[in-house]
Scaffold this motif. Sequence first.
Motif, short mmCIF file in Angstrom:
data_model
loop_
_atom_site.label_atom_id
_atom_site.label_comp_id
_atom_site.label_asym_id
_atom_site.label_seq_id
_atom_site.Cartn_x
_atom_site.Cartn_y
_atom_site.Cartn_z
N SER A 1 5.29 7.43 -1.05
CA SER A 1 5.85 6.73 0.10
C SER A 1 5.21 5.35 0.22
O SER A 1 4.09 5.14 -0.25
CB SER A 1 5.59 7.51 1.40
OG SER A 1 6.12 8.81 1.35
N ASP A 2 5.92 4.41 0.82
CA ASP A 2 5.35 3.11 1.14
C ASP A 2 4.70 3.19 2.52
O ASP A 2 5.35 3.60 3.49
CB ASP A 2 6.42 2.03 1.13
CG ASP A 2 6.90 1.70 -0.28
OD1 ASP A 2 6.32 2.25 -1.24
OD2 ASP A 2 7.86 0.91 -0.42
N VAL A 3 3.43 2.78 2.61
CA VAL A 3 2.70 2.87 3.87
C VAL A 3 2.72 1.54 4.61
O VAL A 3 3.07 1.47 5.78
CB VAL A 3 1.24 3.31 3.61
CG1 VAL A 3 0.46 3.38 4.92
CG2 VAL A 3 1.20 4.65 2.89
N LEU A 4 2.34 0.46 3.91
CA LEU A 4 2.28 -0.87 4.52
C LEU A 4 2.73 -1.91 3.50
O LEU A 4 2.52 -1.76 2.30
CB LEU A 4 0.85 -1.20 4.98
CG LEU A 4 0.24 -0.33 6.08
CD1 LEU A 4 -1.25 -0.65 6.21
CD2 LEU A 4 0.94 -0.56 7.41
N GLY A 5 3.34 -2.97 4.01
CA GLY A 5 3.71 -4.07 3.15
C GLY A 5 5.19 -4.13 2.87
O GLY A 5 5.94 -3.19 3.11
N VAL A 6 5.62 -5.30 2.35
CA VAL A 6 7.01 -5.54 1.98
C VAL A 6 7.05 -5.83 0.49
O VAL A 6 6.43 -6.79 0.03
CB VAL A 6 7.60 -6.73 2.77
CG1 VAL A 6 9.03 -7.01 2.32
CG2 VAL A 6 7.53 -6.47 4.26
N PRO A 7 7.73 -5.00 -0.30
CA PRO A 7 7.77 -5.23 -1.74
C PRO A 7 8.23 -6.66 -2.08
O PRO A 7 9.25 -7.12 -1.58
CB PRO A 7 8.78 -4.19 -2.24
CG PRO A 7 8.78 -3.12 -1.20
CD PRO A 7 8.52 -3.83 0.10
N GLY A 8 7.45 -7.33 -2.91
CA GLY A 8 7.81 -8.68 -3.34
C GLY A 8 7.34 -9.79 -2.45
O GLY A 8 7.43 -10.96 -2.82
N SER B 1 3.68 -7.82 6.74
CA SER B 1 3.56 -7.90 5.28
C SER B 1 2.08 -7.85 4.94
O SER B 1 1.23 -8.34 5.70
CB SER B 1 4.21 -9.17 4.74
OG SER B 1 3.76 -10.32 5.43
N ALA B 2 1.75 -7.23 3.79
CA ALA B 2 0.36 -6.86 3.51
C ALA B 2 -0.36 -7.78 2.55
O ALA B 2 -1.57 -7.70 2.41
CB ALA B 2 0.31 -5.42 2.98
N GLY B 3 0.35 -8.66 1.82
CA GLY B 3 -0.30 -9.57 0.90
C GLY B 3 -0.87 -8.86 -0.32
O GLY B 3 -0.42 -7.79 -0.72
N ILE B 4 -1.90 -9.48 -0.92
CA ILE B 4 -2.57 -8.92 -2.10
C ILE B 4 -3.70 -8.03 -1.61
O ILE B 4 -4.73 -8.52 -1.14
CB ILE B 4 -3.14 -10.04 -3.00
CG1 ILE B 4 -2.06 -11.07 -3.35
CG2 ILE B 4 -3.75 -9.44 -4.26
CD1 ILE B 4 -2.63 -12.34 -3.97
N VAL B 5 -3.54 -6.73 -1.72
CA VAL B 5 -4.53 -5.78 -1.18
C VAL B 5 -5.60 -5.48 -2.22
O VAL B 5 -5.30 -5.09 -3.35
CB VAL B 5 -3.83 -4.48 -0.74
CG1 VAL B 5 -4.88 -3.47 -0.26
CG2 VAL B 5 -2.81 -4.77 0.35
N ILE C 1 0.88 -1.17 0.00
CA ILE C 1 0.00 0.00 0.00
C ILE C 1 0.91 1.22 0.00
O ILE C 1 1.78 1.36 0.87
CB ILE C 1 -0.92 0.02 1.23
CG1 ILE C 1 -1.88 -1.17 1.19
CG2 ILE C 1 -1.72 1.33 1.27
CD1 ILE C 1 -2.78 -1.27 2.42
N ARG C 2 0.72 2.10 -0.98
CA ARG C 2 1.58 3.27 -1.11
C ARG C 2 0.74 4.54 -1.02
O ARG C 2 -0.49 4.50 -1.16
CB ARG C 2 2.35 3.23 -2.43
CG ARG C 2 3.00 1.89 -2.71
CD ARG C 2 3.85 1.86 -3.95
NE ARG C 2 5.21 2.32 -3.67
CZ ARG C 2 6.20 2.22 -4.55
NH1 ARG C 2 5.99 1.73 -5.76
NH2 ARG C 2 7.41 2.64 -4.24
N SER C 3 1.39 5.64 -0.78
CA SER C 3 0.71 6.93 -0.71
C SER C 3 1.32 7.91 -1.70
O SER C 3 2.52 7.81 -2.02
CB SER C 3 0.76 7.51 0.71
OG SER C 3 2.08 7.93 1.02
#
Length: 357
Positions: free
Chosen positions: A149-156, A169-173, A138-140
């Motif tokens: 900016s990156d809000v939540l989650g780990v890329p990849g 880690s945020a999964g498939i949002v 999740i980005r802003s």
Amino acid sequence: EWRAYSLPINQSDAPGLRDALAKLPGPWQQVTQYARPPERDYVLGVEPDQVRSTSDLRLNYPTDSIRLSDGSVVISNTYAANIVRVYPDGRVENLVGNGREGYSAPGAGRDVMLRGPAQIFQASEDEIYFSDQRNFVIRSYNLRTGLVSDVLGVPGSGDLQIVNGKVASAGIVYDIGRDAAGRLFFTSQPGYTYGDQVIATGPTQIIRQQSDGSWKLWPVDTRYIAAGNYSFANMLWHDGVVSAIVFDGTTRKYMKFADDGTALGVLDLKIQYAAGIVKDPVSGNLLIGGHTALLQLNHNTLQLSTYPTSEPFANISGLSVSGNSLLLTDSDRGIVFNKNLSTGSSTTVAGARLNVS
């Protein structure tokens, strides 16, 4: 008029193909794309960073759209890997994404790479949240500074983990919004990417922010849902209840919950695809994107009907309401419509109007 065909490379010299192309208006040009991605992921049209007006803009599977306070509309141009802003006078601004798929660290909006920007949510007057779906983040985007900016989650990382009140880690949002208390929530599934698709490996979890800023899984009453990888497409807190569109592996259902997650009712929509749920400020009914039709539902009586509209739809992928105006995103037609819920009139915000058979 342009036509483009995609086919396996081992079929490119097939006699039948050559004979068929010879009978059609030409000339024809063969474009071969190898495993290494091209510098720009487009074949025809204007380069993404050269689009300046809606006459140049061609949307490539837009997923969602929202209207800002100045009347402009922000659109997630999903398969084009960017997010654009369309102003009332027809000007187009590329907010986020450089037109190439991938992930790059936070920075200036037009410089970052995205992989499947999908759901959009306005978190504040100056800030937009969006799901960079195939990056699992999740980005802003800050409308004032132009920074991402990156809000939540780990890329990849397609894992979905909440550890000690934090999103590890945020999964498939799939959805981002606010609950009745004004706190953030998002819906997500664990999974992985396969080509340009995301493959879920577990059921949807609803993650809600608490009053102290921590995150907690919302308990879901699954008595009306078949076991397996059920998914929540969209959710809406309204009138003291929570409405959701749920896919149980067989069909799409409308479900109503209490704020504590207790299931209060269910209605089978009898369709395979559905996305988008908002409240009509004029009628008080819920509006649901029912794939090729706009549906309206009385959440008290569960009476369902088709909302009258003159537009044909191929796949309604997103709905949002601003005042008495409904923004309706059709991903397969590549169009964002604006519908006046008071008068019933409809106009095109962006995209080319094409016939749908």
